[in-house]
Design a protein around this motif. Sequence first.
Motif, PDB file in Angstrom:
ATOM      1  N   VAL A 233       0.841  -1.193   0.000  1.00  0.00           N
ATOM      2  CA  VAL A 233       0.000   0.000   0.000  1.00  0.00           C
ATOM      3  C   VAL A 233       0.876   1.242   0.000  1.00  0.00           C
ATOM      4  CG1 VAL A 233      -1.805   1.272   1.224  1.00  0.00           C
ATOM      5  CG2 VAL A 233      -1.774  -1.231   1.310  1.00  0.00           C
ATOM      6  N   CYS A 234       0.533   2.169  -0.897  1.00  0.00           N
ATOM      7  CA  CYS A 234       1.189   3.461  -0.984  1.00  0.00           C
ATOM      8  C   CYS A 234       0.103   4.495  -1.261  1.00  0.00           C
ATOM      9  CB  CYS A 234       2.234   3.443  -2.094  1.00  0.00           C
ATOM     10  SG  CYS A 234       3.422   4.790  -1.977  1.00  0.00           S
ATOM     11  N   THR A 235       0.443   5.745  -1.215  1.00  0.00           N
ATOM     12  CA  THR A 235      -0.576   6.770  -1.401  1.00  0.00           C
ATOM     13  C   THR A 235      -1.243   6.683  -2.774  1.00  0.00           C
ATOM     14  OG1 THR A 235       0.608   8.231   0.105  1.00  0.00           O
ATOM     15  CG2 THR A 235      -1.053   9.241  -1.301  1.00  0.00           C
ATOM     16  N   HIS A 236      -0.465   6.770  -3.854  1.00  0.00           N
ATOM     17  CA  HIS A 236      -1.048   6.835  -5.192  1.00  0.00           C
ATOM     18  C   HIS A 236      -0.968   5.535  -5.976  1.00  0.00           C
ATOM     19  CE1 HIS A 236      -0.135  11.171  -4.387  1.00  0.00           C
ATOM     20  NE2 HIS A 236      -1.426  11.181  -4.635  1.00  0.00           N
TER      21      HIS A 236
ATOM     22  N   THR B  31      -4.200   6.374  -9.018  1.00  0.00           N
ATOM     23  CA  THR B  31      -3.845   7.321 -10.076  1.00  0.00           C
ATOM     24  C   THR B  31      -3.491   6.553 -11.351  1.00  0.00           C
ATOM     25  OG1 THR B  31      -1.573   7.423  -9.253  1.00  0.00           O
ATOM     26  CG2 THR B  31      -3.091   9.139  -8.499  1.00  0.00           C
ATOM     27  N   ARG B  32      -2.198   6.417 -11.609  1.00  0.00           N
ATOM     28  CA  ARG B  32      -1.694   5.667 -12.761  1.00  0.00           C
ATOM     29  C   ARG B  32      -0.331   5.116 -12.401  1.00  0.00           C
ATOM     30  NH1 ARG B  32       2.321   8.635 -15.720  1.00  0.00           N
ATOM     31  NH2 ARG B  32       2.569  10.684 -14.808  1.00  0.00           N
ATOM     32  N   VAL B  33       0.113   4.118 -13.129  1.00  0.00           N
ATOM     33  CA  VAL B  33       1.459   3.606 -12.917  1.00  0.00           C
ATOM     34  C   VAL B  33       2.412   4.584 -13.602  1.00  0.00           C
ATOM     35  CG1 VAL B  33       3.026   1.670 -13.223  1.00  0.00           C
ATOM     36  CG2 VAL B  33       0.591   1.243 -12.852  1.00  0.00           C
TER      37      VAL B  33
ATOM     38  N   ILE C 112       6.127  -4.313 -15.641  1.00  0.00           N
ATOM     39  CA  ILE C 112       4.943  -3.920 -14.886  1.00  0.00           C
ATOM     40  C   ILE C 112       4.028  -3.044 -15.739  1.00  0.00           C
ATOM     41  CG2 ILE C 112       6.080  -4.162 -12.636  1.00  0.00           C
ATOM     42  CD1 ILE C 112       6.168  -1.049 -12.504  1.00  0.00           C
ATOM     43  N   SER C 113       4.240  -3.044 -17.044  1.00  0.00           N
ATOM     44  CA  SER C 113       3.444  -2.182 -17.924  1.00  0.00           C
ATOM     45  C   SER C 113       1.968  -2.573 -17.933  1.00  0.00           C
ATOM     46  CB  SER C 113       3.997  -2.196 -19.347  1.00  0.00           C
ATOM     47  OG  SER C 113       3.904  -3.501 -19.903  1.00  0.00           O
TER      48      SER C 113
ATOM     49  N   HIS D 219      -7.452   1.358  -6.127  1.00  0.00           N
ATOM     50  CA  HIS D 219      -7.756   1.912  -4.816  1.00  0.00           C
ATOM     51  C   HIS D 219      -7.789   0.778  -3.793  1.00  0.00           C
ATOM     52  CE1 HIS D 219      -9.928   3.817  -1.520  1.00  0.00           C
ATOM     53  NE2 HIS D 219      -9.453   4.948  -2.018  1.00  0.00           N
ATOM     54  N   LEU D 220      -7.413   1.070  -2.598  1.00  0.00           N
ATOM     55  CA  LEU D 220      -7.383   0.106  -1.509  1.00  0.00           C
ATOM     56  C   LEU D 220      -8.727  -0.594  -1.311  1.00  0.00           C
ATOM     57  CD1 LEU D 220      -5.527  -1.005   0.705  1.00  0.00           C
ATOM     58  CD2 LEU D 220      -6.235   0.897   2.140  1.00  0.00           C
TER      59      LEU D 220
END
Length: 146
Positions: free
Chosen positions: A9-12, A42-44, A59-60, A66-67
């Motif tokens: 888990v990270c913010t974006h 958001t986006r990768v 990882i494309s 979202h969590l």
Amino acid sequence: MSRERVLFVCTHNSARSQMAEGLLRALHGDRYEVYSAGTVATRVHPLAIEVMREIGIDISGHRSEHLDVYAGEPMDYVVTVCDAARESCPYFPARKRILHHSFPDPSAVEGTEEERRAAFRQVRDAIRDWLETTFAENARTAAQRA
């Protein structure tokens, strides 16, 4: 043997958690089923995709999620990889452990394209080192118990 489930888990959910997901899957995908999510999807980040490709990990095809997508999903490990996610993340239970290791946000680095790329590489390598230590140890401990 079933694989243990890990959620980063990270913010974006754009760089650190995405790189962690790709790295753990590449390093120990036989032992762990790996996911990532953000408190805000958001986006990768394109530079995350690029620096992961440099080490042979694609990882494309990842999506920023979202969590909430994982609410109610049983996870063995929930790992926050930034302080902001740790602070704003609602309680997300883990069957075994909740872990936290904050990595700098490479997306926040300003400068030339090469300076920004270097920041992504540094974070990628730091995440890889931490994962190799943390999850390789978990794998050895589980194997000893089996």
